[in-house]
Design a protein around this motif. Structure first.
Motif, PDB file in Angstrom:
ATOM      1  N   ASP A  89     -59.015   4.753  44.817  1.00 43.96           N
ATOM      2  CA  ASP A  89     -60.201   4.026  45.274  1.00 43.96           C
ATOM      3  C   ASP A  89     -61.031   4.889  46.221  1.00 43.96           C
ATOM      4  O   ASP A  89     -62.264   4.959  46.106  1.00 43.96           O
ATOM      5  CB  ASP A  89     -59.761   2.743  45.986  1.00 43.96           C
ATOM      6  N   ARG A  90     -60.364   5.587  47.130  1.00 43.34           N
ATOM      7  CA  ARG A  90     -61.088   6.442  48.081  1.00 43.34           C
ATOM      8  C   ARG A  90     -61.698   7.650  47.373  1.00 43.34           C
ATOM      9  O   ARG A  90     -62.819   8.056  47.687  1.00 43.34           O
ATOM     10  CB  ARG A  90     -60.139   6.909  49.181  1.00 43.34           C
ATOM     11  N   ARG A  92     -62.744   7.809  44.324  1.00 44.06           N
ATOM     12  CA  ARG A  92     -63.931   7.362  43.585  1.00 44.06           C
ATOM     13  C   ARG A  92     -65.138   7.274  44.514  1.00 44.06           C
ATOM     14  O   ARG A  92     -66.244   7.684  44.148  1.00 44.06           O
ATOM     15  CB  ARG A  92     -63.672   5.988  42.946  1.00 44.06           C
ATOM     16  N   LYS A  93     -64.922   6.713  45.698  1.00 43.83           N
ATOM     17  CA  LYS A  93     -66.032   6.501  46.624  1.00 43.83           C
ATOM     18  C   LYS A  93     -66.500   7.795  47.275  1.00 43.83           C
ATOM     19  O   LYS A  93     -67.708   8.048  47.393  1.00 43.83           O
ATOM     20  CB  LYS A  93     -65.606   5.504  47.711  1.00 43.83           C
ATOM     21  N   ASP A  94     -65.557   8.620  47.724  1.00 41.69           N
ATOM     22  CA  ASP A  94     -65.903   9.793  48.526  1.00 41.69           C
ATOM     23  C   ASP A  94     -66.209  11.045  47.712  1.00 41.69           C
ATOM     24  O   ASP A  94     -66.930  11.936  48.186  1.00 41.69           O
ATOM     25  CB  ASP A  94     -64.760  10.122  49.502  1.00 41.69           C
ATOM     26  N   ALA A  97     -68.225   9.345  43.111  1.00 39.86           N
ATOM     27  CA  ALA A  97     -69.541   8.710  43.193  1.00 39.86           C
ATOM     28  C   ALA A  97     -70.586   9.661  43.778  1.00 39.86           C
ATOM     29  O   ALA A  97     -71.766   9.588  43.426  1.00 39.86           O
ATOM     30  CB  ALA A  97     -69.458   7.435  44.032  1.00 39.86           C
TER      31      ALA A  97
END
Length: 211
Positions: A89-90, A92-94, A97
């Motif tokens: 999850d991290r 993907r975000k950091d 994305a």
């Protein structure tokens, strides 16, 4: 392609079969058929495209030409579930994305081998590959981890896997036909074999630029 799919289904219950071997067997059948030259050429081209698709089955999130890659393996194991909800999850975000890296998902079925008659990790991998046929691999990937239960406790049964497909608006018929046929099994087996050959012996495994 129907004949090729049937051969994959028949061979799927035996030893792991490489997609190239399956394609070669199918091509031999084509050449020995009584079809016209035009039909033989058409069927042969279809078989070649099928095996190419099998070898190009990596699922990539983010820009494919990025050098930095996160590689994750497997469904069902509790540590993979933890990896999904935290590290993935991290990442993907950091990283993904923002365009700094991409993420490649590869199948590695391990847990089924630890439990007599275990098959749910394989079933989940097959289902995710079938969802990819409807262009919803990552959505189904996420749904599997979000609905993960105990290991080989019946959670990833056919009804549940089909229900996840429905929630994602996948074609119920196409998904069911794909899952029931085990057509994606050679691909899952091939990916698991490649992972083992690369020294990957546990799930999840995170590789950044191959390290």
């Amino acid at each position: 392609a129907a004949a090729f799919h049937e051969e994959q289904k028949e061979l799927a219950t035996g030893d792991a079969a490489d997609p190239l071997t399956l394609a070669w067997q199918h091509l031999q059948g084509i050449m020995n058929s009584d079809a016209s030259r035009e039909q033989i050429a058409h069927d042969a081209q279809e078989a070649i495209e099928e095996v190419q698709a099998s070898y190009e089955a990596d699922y990539v999130m983010g820009c494919e030409d990025k050098q930095s890659k996160f590689c994750g393996y497997s469904y069902q194991c509790p540590f993979c579930g933890k990896f999904f909800s935290t590290i993935e999850d991290r990442a993907r975000k950091d990283y993904i994305a923002s365009g700094k890296a991409n993420m490649v998902y590869k199948d590695l079925v391990i847990i089924d081998g630890f439990i007599p008659s275990g098959h749910e990790s394989t079933d989940a991998a097959l289902a995710a590959n079938c969802a990819a046929e409807g262009s919803k691999f990552w959505e189904y990937h996420d749904a599997l981890f979000q609905n993960q239960g105990a290991e080989n406790a019946g959670g990833f049964n056919d009804a549940m896997l089909l229900n996840l497909a429905r929630t994602l608006d996948l074609s119920e018929k196409d998904f069911s036909d794909c899952l029931d046929s085990h057509i994606e099994l050679p691909v899952v087996q091939s990916e698991s074999s490649k992972a083992g050959q690369a020294g990957v012996q546990a799930t999840p495994t995170l590789s950044v630029n191959g390290l």
